[in-house]
Design a protein around this motif. Structure first.
Motif, PDB file in Angstrom:
ATOM      1  N   UNK A 198      24.350  10.349  32.398  1.00 54.93           N
ATOM      2  CA  UNK A 198      24.304   8.994  31.824  1.00 54.93           C
ATOM      3  C   UNK A 198      25.538   8.734  30.957  1.00 54.93           C
ATOM      4  N   UNK A 199      26.010   9.758  30.249  1.00 53.78           N
ATOM      5  CA  UNK A 199      27.218   9.587  29.438  1.00 53.78           C
ATOM      6  C   UNK A 199      28.419   9.208  30.277  1.00 53.78           C
ATOM      7  N   UNK A 200      28.520   9.801  31.468  1.00 52.53           N
ATOM      8  CA  UNK A 200      29.611   9.446  32.371  1.00 52.53           C
ATOM      9  C   UNK A 200      29.464   8.001  32.839  1.00 52.53           C
ATOM     10  N   UNK A 201      28.255   7.613  33.215  1.00 53.12           N
ATOM     11  CA  UNK A 201      28.056   6.235  33.658  1.00 53.12           C
ATOM     12  C   UNK A 201      28.397   5.238  32.565  1.00 53.12           C
ATOM     13  N   UNK A 202      28.008   5.552  31.352  1.00 53.03           N
ATOM     14  CA  UNK A 202      28.301   4.631  30.242  1.00 53.03           C
ATOM     15  C   UNK A 202      29.796   4.626  29.928  1.00 53.03           C
ATOM     16  N   UNK A 251      31.178   2.335  32.459  1.00 51.73           N
ATOM     17  CA  UNK A 251      30.840   0.952  32.127  1.00 51.73           C
ATOM     18  C   UNK A 251      31.703   0.442  30.984  1.00 51.73           C
ATOM     19  N   UNK A 252      31.935   1.272  29.963  1.00 50.49           N
ATOM     20  CA  UNK A 252      32.767   0.868  28.832  1.00 50.49           C
ATOM     21  C   UNK A 252      34.201   0.603  29.273  1.00 50.49           C
ATOM     22  N   UNK A 253      34.712   1.441  30.162  1.00 52.35           N
ATOM     23  CA  UNK A 253      36.083   1.269  30.632  1.00 52.35           C
ATOM     24  C   UNK A 253      36.250  -0.062  31.344  1.00 52.35           C
ATOM     25  N   UNK A 254      35.221  -0.460  32.061  1.00 52.44           N
ATOM     26  CA  UNK A 254      35.318  -1.707  32.797  1.00 52.44           C
ATOM     27  C   UNK A 254      35.050  -2.925  31.924  1.00 52.44           C
ATOM     28  N   UNK A 255      34.271  -2.768  30.884  1.00 54.01           N
ATOM     29  CA  UNK A 255      33.999  -3.909  30.003  1.00 54.01           C
ATOM     30  C   UNK A 255      35.269  -4.335  29.272  1.00 54.01           C
ATOM     31  N   UNK A 256      36.214  -3.402  29.118  1.00 54.90           N
ATOM     32  CA  UNK A 256      37.476  -3.756  28.474  1.00 54.90           C
ATOM     33  C   UNK A 256      38.280  -4.747  29.299  1.00 54.90           C
ATOM     34  N   UNK A 257      38.039  -4.765  30.620  1.00 52.35           N
ATOM     35  CA  UNK A 257      38.757  -5.693  31.497  1.00 52.35           C
ATOM     36  C   UNK A 257      37.817  -6.733  32.098  1.00 52.35           C
ATOM     37  N   UNK A 258      36.666  -6.944  31.439  1.00 55.98           N
ATOM     38  CA  UNK A 258      35.680  -7.943  31.848  1.00 55.98           C
ATOM     39  C   UNK A 258      35.042  -7.640  33.195  1.00 55.98           C
ATOM     40  N   UNK A 259      35.095  -6.389  33.649  1.00 56.80           N
ATOM     41  CA  UNK A 259      34.385  -5.993  34.855  1.00 56.80           C
ATOM     42  C   UNK A 259      33.110  -5.283  34.416  1.00 56.80           C
ATOM     43  N   UNK A 260      31.979  -5.969  34.552  1.00 58.25           N
ATOM     44  CA  UNK A 260      30.745  -5.438  33.991  1.00 58.25           C
ATOM     45  C   UNK A 260      29.723  -5.129  35.074  1.00 58.25           C
ATOM     46  N   UNK A 261      30.182  -4.601  36.212  1.00 59.93           N
ATOM     47  CA  UNK A 261      29.246  -4.403  37.322  1.00 59.93           C
ATOM     48  C   UNK A 261      28.314  -3.213  37.123  1.00 59.93           C
ATOM     49  N   UNK A 262      28.580  -2.363  36.131  1.00 58.87           N
ATOM     50  CA  UNK A 262      27.672  -1.250  35.845  1.00 58.87           C
ATOM     51  C   UNK A 262      26.723  -1.696  34.736  1.00 58.87           C
ATOM     52  N   UNK A 263      25.631  -2.276  35.122  1.00 60.73           N
ATOM     53  CA  UNK A 263      24.663  -2.813  34.164  1.00 60.73           C
ATOM     54  C   UNK A 263      23.675  -1.729  33.742  1.00 60.73           C
ATOM     55  N   UNK A 264      22.858  -2.037  32.729  1.00 59.89           N
ATOM     56  CA  UNK A 264      21.826  -1.097  32.299  1.00 59.89           C
ATOM     57  C   UNK A 264      20.845  -0.800  33.430  1.00 59.89           C
ATOM     58  N   UNK A 265      20.543  -1.803  34.248  1.00 60.09           N
ATOM     59  CA  UNK A 265      19.638  -1.592  35.379  1.00 60.09           C
ATOM     60  C   UNK A 265      20.239  -0.600  36.375  1.00 60.09           C
ATOM     61  N   UNK A 266      21.528  -0.726  36.627  1.00 59.54           N
ATOM     62  CA  UNK A 266      22.201   0.200  37.530  1.00 59.54           C
ATOM     63  C   UNK A 266      22.229   1.606  36.930  1.00 59.54           C
ATOM     64  N   UNK A 267      22.521   1.711  35.642  1.00 59.18           N
ATOM     65  CA  UNK A 267      22.524   3.027  34.990  1.00 59.18           C
ATOM     66  C   UNK A 267      21.153   3.684  35.099  1.00 59.18           C
ATOM     67  N   UNK A 279      31.291   9.799  38.788  1.00 62.74           N
ATOM     68  CA  UNK A 279      29.950  10.011  39.329  1.00 62.74           C
ATOM     69  C   UNK A 279      29.870   9.406  40.721  1.00 62.74           C
ATOM     70  N   UNK A 280      28.875   9.855  41.467  1.00 65.55           N
ATOM     71  CA  UNK A 280      28.664   9.333  42.809  1.00 65.55           C
ATOM     72  C   UNK A 280      27.353   9.848  43.363  1.00 65.55           C
ATOM     73  N   UNK A 281      27.130   9.585  44.637  1.00 67.70           N
ATOM     74  CA  UNK A 281      25.878   9.903  45.306  1.00 67.70           C
ATOM     75  C   UNK A 281      26.173  10.805  46.499  1.00 67.70           C
TER      76      UNK A 281
END
Length: 206
Positions: free
Chosen positions: A67-71, A74-90, A118-120
């Protein structure tokens, strides 16, 4: 619409689609054409990265703080207004991690998480999702360990979804969607397990 579940993710990946959240949290499913992949047999680390690998500058861990990696991603992308990693996705991917199908490769410095990805993993396919770094080269080193792990464990396909400058540096190429789906259908039926290994042994050290 029902909440995104790990089963939804499994169904999506084996059918060549993946979710991303819009800025308002709405989820959409994507299946790009062309599709970006990284051929596992052609990747080579950049010459500038080799001294860092040889010095074991970062400690690498697998699935220690998914979860720390996912967050971090998400933080890295929020800096550039890319917020596709939402809490629901996490939450959904964390559930998939608990099932042993989603994985993180993490880089630590002085016991602090400073980068990772991270990945699947389903069958012999690894679906790369995102990476981040807080210290230069941390994500590149994590990616190098990912590649060597996939090679050792018999994976056949590394999906990176969309082409961009970040994945191009790792050797990503684009292929037609139809070709990707053929590769996917074949590789998901193969057996490969993404299990933690002694990463030092991958490079003949220690």
């Amino acid at each position: 619409m029902a909440k995104l579940s790990p089963d939804d993710l499994i169904y999506g990946y084996i059918n060549g689609i993946f979710p991303m959240a819009d800025t308002d949290g709405t989820l959409y499913w994507y299946s790009p054409d062309p599709r970006a992949i990284i051929p596992l047999d052609t990747y080579k680390p950049a010459k500038s990265l080799r001294p860092i690998l040889n010095k074991n500058y970062f400690e690498i861990r697998f699935n220690h703080d998914f979860e720390g990696v996912m967050r971090g991603c998400a933080d890295a992308r929020s800096d550039s207004d890319e917020t596709w990693i939402s809490d629901e996705i996490i939450e959904a991917y964390s559930g998939l991690n608990a099932m042993g199908l989603a994985h993180s490769v993490e880089a630590y410095l002085d016991n602090e998480l400073v980068g990772g990805l991270y990945g699947v993993a389903i069958g012999a396919v690894f679906f790369g999702e995102s990476m981040f770094y807080r210290v230069p080269n941390a994500s590149k080193v994590a990616f190098h360990y990912l590649i060597e792990t996939l090679r050792q464990q018999g994976f056949e396909l590394l999906d990176t979804q969309f082409i961009n400058d970040n994945v191009k540096r790792f050797g990503a190429i684009e292929i037609p969607k139809a070709k990707y789906l053929n590769l996917l259908r074949n590789a998901v039926t193969k057996k490969a397990r993404f299990t933690e290994v002694e990463v030092e042994h991958l490079f003949g050290r220690k």
